[in-house]
Design a protein around this motif. Structure first.
Motif, PDB file in Angstrom:
ATOM      1  N   ARG A 179       0.830  -1.206   0.000  1.00 18.77           N
ATOM      2  CA  ARG A 179       0.000   0.000   0.000  1.00 18.77           C
ATOM      3  C   ARG A 179       0.867   1.260   0.000  1.00 18.77           C
ATOM      4  NH1 ARG A 179      -2.770  -3.033   4.170  1.00 18.77           N
ATOM      5  NH2 ARG A 179      -4.686  -3.976   3.339  1.00 18.77           N
ATOM      6  N   SER A 182       2.239   1.777  -3.393  1.00 19.96           N
ATOM      7  CA  SER A 182       1.171   2.171  -4.315  1.00 19.96           C
ATOM      8  C   SER A 182       0.841   3.651  -4.169  1.00 19.96           C
ATOM      9  CB  SER A 182      -0.083   1.325  -4.053  1.00 19.96           C
ATOM     10  OG  SER A 182       0.178  -0.043  -4.266  1.00 19.96           O
ATOM     11  N   VAL A 183       0.734   4.106  -2.925  1.00 19.27           N
ATOM     12  CA  VAL A 183       0.447   5.526  -2.679  1.00 19.27           C
ATOM     13  C   VAL A 183       1.582   6.394  -3.187  1.00 19.27           C
ATOM     14  CG1 VAL A 183       0.073   7.258  -0.881  1.00 19.27           C
ATOM     15  CG2 VAL A 183      -1.062   5.042  -0.729  1.00 19.27           C
ATOM     16  N   ARG A 187      -0.984   8.273  -6.031  1.00 20.71           N
ATOM     17  CA  ARG A 187      -1.887   8.474  -4.910  1.00 20.71           C
ATOM     18  C   ARG A 187      -3.354   8.394  -5.334  1.00 20.71           C
ATOM     19  NH1 ARG A 187      -1.682  10.617   0.149  1.00 20.71           N
ATOM     20  NH2 ARG A 187       0.578  10.813  -0.085  1.00 20.71           N
ATOM     21  N   GLN A 188      -3.696   9.021  -6.461  1.00 20.93           N
ATOM     22  CA  GLN A 188      -5.092   9.043  -6.901  1.00 20.93           C
ATOM     23  C   GLN A 188      -5.591   7.634  -7.233  1.00 20.93           C
ATOM     24  OE1 GLN A 188      -2.740  11.170  -8.019  1.00 20.93           O
ATOM     25  NE2 GLN A 188      -3.490  12.998  -6.936  1.00 20.93           N
ATOM     26  N   ALA A 190      -4.343   4.787  -6.113  1.00 19.60           N
ATOM     27  CA  ALA A 190      -4.383   4.006  -4.877  1.00 19.60           C
ATOM     28  C   ALA A 190      -5.664   4.292  -4.099  1.00 19.60           C
ATOM     29  CB  ALA A 190      -3.160   4.309  -4.023  1.00 19.60           C
ATOM     30  N   SER A 191      -6.035   5.556  -4.040  1.00 23.94           N
ATOM     31  CA  SER A 191      -7.274   5.923  -3.356  1.00 23.94           C
ATOM     32  C   SER A 191      -8.487   5.359  -4.083  1.00 23.94           C
ATOM     33  CB  SER A 191      -7.380   7.445  -3.256  1.00 23.94           C
ATOM     34  OG  SER A 191      -8.571   7.838  -2.614  1.00 23.94           O
ATOM     35  N   ILE A 195      -7.579   2.105  -1.068  1.00 24.64           N
ATOM     36  CA  ILE A 195      -6.530   2.258  -0.058  1.00 24.64           C
ATOM     37  C   ILE A 195      -6.770   3.546   0.728  1.00 24.64           C
ATOM     38  CG2 ILE A 195      -4.059   2.614   0.322  1.00 24.64           C
ATOM     39  CD1 ILE A 195      -3.514   0.891  -2.105  1.00 24.64           C
ATOM     40  N   THR A 197      -5.430   6.312   2.004  1.00 25.26           N
ATOM     41  CA  THR A 197      -4.148   7.009   1.840  1.00 25.26           C
ATOM     42  C   THR A 197      -3.784   7.841   3.069  1.00 25.26           C
ATOM     43  OG1 THR A 197      -5.253   8.845   0.715  1.00 25.26           O
ATOM     44  CG2 THR A 197      -4.378   7.079  -0.663  1.00 25.26           C
ATOM     45  N   VAL A 200      -2.239   5.480   5.546  1.00 27.30           N
ATOM     46  CA  VAL A 200      -0.916   5.080   5.069  1.00 27.30           C
ATOM     47  C   VAL A 200       0.099   6.206   5.318  1.00 27.30           C
ATOM     48  CG1 VAL A 200       0.455   4.588   3.002  1.00 27.30           C
ATOM     49  CG2 VAL A 200      -1.726   3.422   3.364  1.00 27.30           C
ATOM     50  N   ASP A 201      -0.299   7.445   5.036  1.00 25.44           N
ATOM     51  CA  ASP A 201       0.582   8.587   5.281  1.00 25.44           C
ATOM     52  C   ASP A 201       0.976   8.677   6.749  1.00 25.44           C
ATOM     53  OD1 ASP A 201       0.569   9.387   2.632  1.00 25.44           O
ATOM     54  OD2 ASP A 201      -1.098  10.777   2.890  1.00 25.44           O
TER      55      ASP A 201
END
Length: 301
Positions: A179, A182-183, A187-188, A190-191, A195, A197, A200-201
């Protein structure tokens, strides 16, 4: 240079490399994978060192007589946990509002570093504090008469290897690591595939902060701690990450090893200040010809 001296210089370089790598790994995750220039990363390292100091004091009160031999096994996880929680709070309370404002992120984290430094001065004073070295880490291993390998340095090398392998496994062999990557790449998208995001951040930033805490705990084995301790390594850590190639953890490790060994050899041949100047000049020249970093991953153009 005799063989014994050459081996000792190589060992000194590896010792410096391990401390720099622990500091740089966290920065590589935060800066390389997330694009956040965290100027407070050094203060998170100092937080880990102070957490180790406080853990030693608590163990001294609760376990009199035999706390010196075991406190380190408690202090390292505590340092990681404290800085991990601090990293989570910083990302959720500050960084997440500034992802599209790079200059504001830089200024905000720089201001945070000043606040943390002053907090340490208020709580612990401006003087240096230190912790005792466990008896089982005192002394040195002497394979020959001309070679001495300090046990605390050997422990740091082993700990760094374990931490490095754990980070690699976490990022490249788990679903959470998938994940994160992927982010980082899109990012877009993955979301769009579900996911979270934001989570994950937060976890990624917290992991980078936790690694800085481990670096701070390790630092207490080789030196004293003061409010400005983090500033001793933050510049070197940034240089290692940029020199190795942003978004490349392997590049960070190779860069740290190259710089540490080069600096150790140059310090043997010339003064310490001239050695650092030579290393910085070499880094500038390399980045002029390879701005993406010496060990950056190849990508399609």
């Amino acid at each position: 240079m005799s063989f014994d001296i050459a081996v000792m210089q190589a060992f000194n370089g590896i010792s410096l490399f391990t401390v720099l790598l622990l500091m740089s790994l966290g920065l590589a995750i935060v800066f390389g994978l997330m694009g956040v220039i965290n100027m407070a990363h050094g203060e998170l390292m100092a937080m880990g060192a102070y957490a180790t100091y406080l853990t030693a004091k608590v163990c001294e009160q609760l376990l009199p007589g035999w706390w010196v031999g075991i406190y380190l096994f408690i202090a390292i996880p505590v340092a990681f946990g404290v800085t991990f929680a601090a990293g989570w709070a910083i990302e959720r309370g500050l960084i997440r509002f500034l992802y599209n404002r790079p200059l504001d992120k830089l200024l905000a984290t720089w201001g945070l570093s000043l606040i943390l430094q002053q907090t340490y001065r208020s709580l612990f004073g401006a003087q240096e504090v230190s912790v005792p070295l466990p008896g089982w880490l005192a002394g040195a291993w002497e394979p020959t008469d001309g070679m001495q390998f300090p046990l605390n340095r050997l422990f740091i090398i082993a700990l760094t290897a374990v931490v490095g392998l754990a980070v690699y496994w976490l990022l490249y062999r788990t679903r959470w690591g998938l994940r994160v990557r992927s982010v980082m790449q899109n990012r877009q998208m993955a979301s769009a595939v579900g996911i979270n995001t934001a989570r994950v951040d937060a976890l990624t930033f917290a992991l980078g902060a936790g690694l800085a805490g481990i670096a701070g705990s390790v630092f207490t084995m080789v030196g004293s701690t003061n409010p400005g301790t983090g500033q001793l390594y933050i510049v070197d850590a940034f240089i290692i990450v940029v020199f190795g190639g942003v978004q490349s953890l392997l590049g960070t490790a190779l860069s740290g090893f190259t710089i540490a060994e080069s600096q150790t050899v140059l310090e043997y041949l010339m003064s310490g200040s001239m050695a650092r100047v030579s290393i910085l000049a070499l880094v500038i020249v390399v980045l002029y010809f390879r701005p993406q970093g010496l060990f950056a991953r190849r990508t399609r153009s």
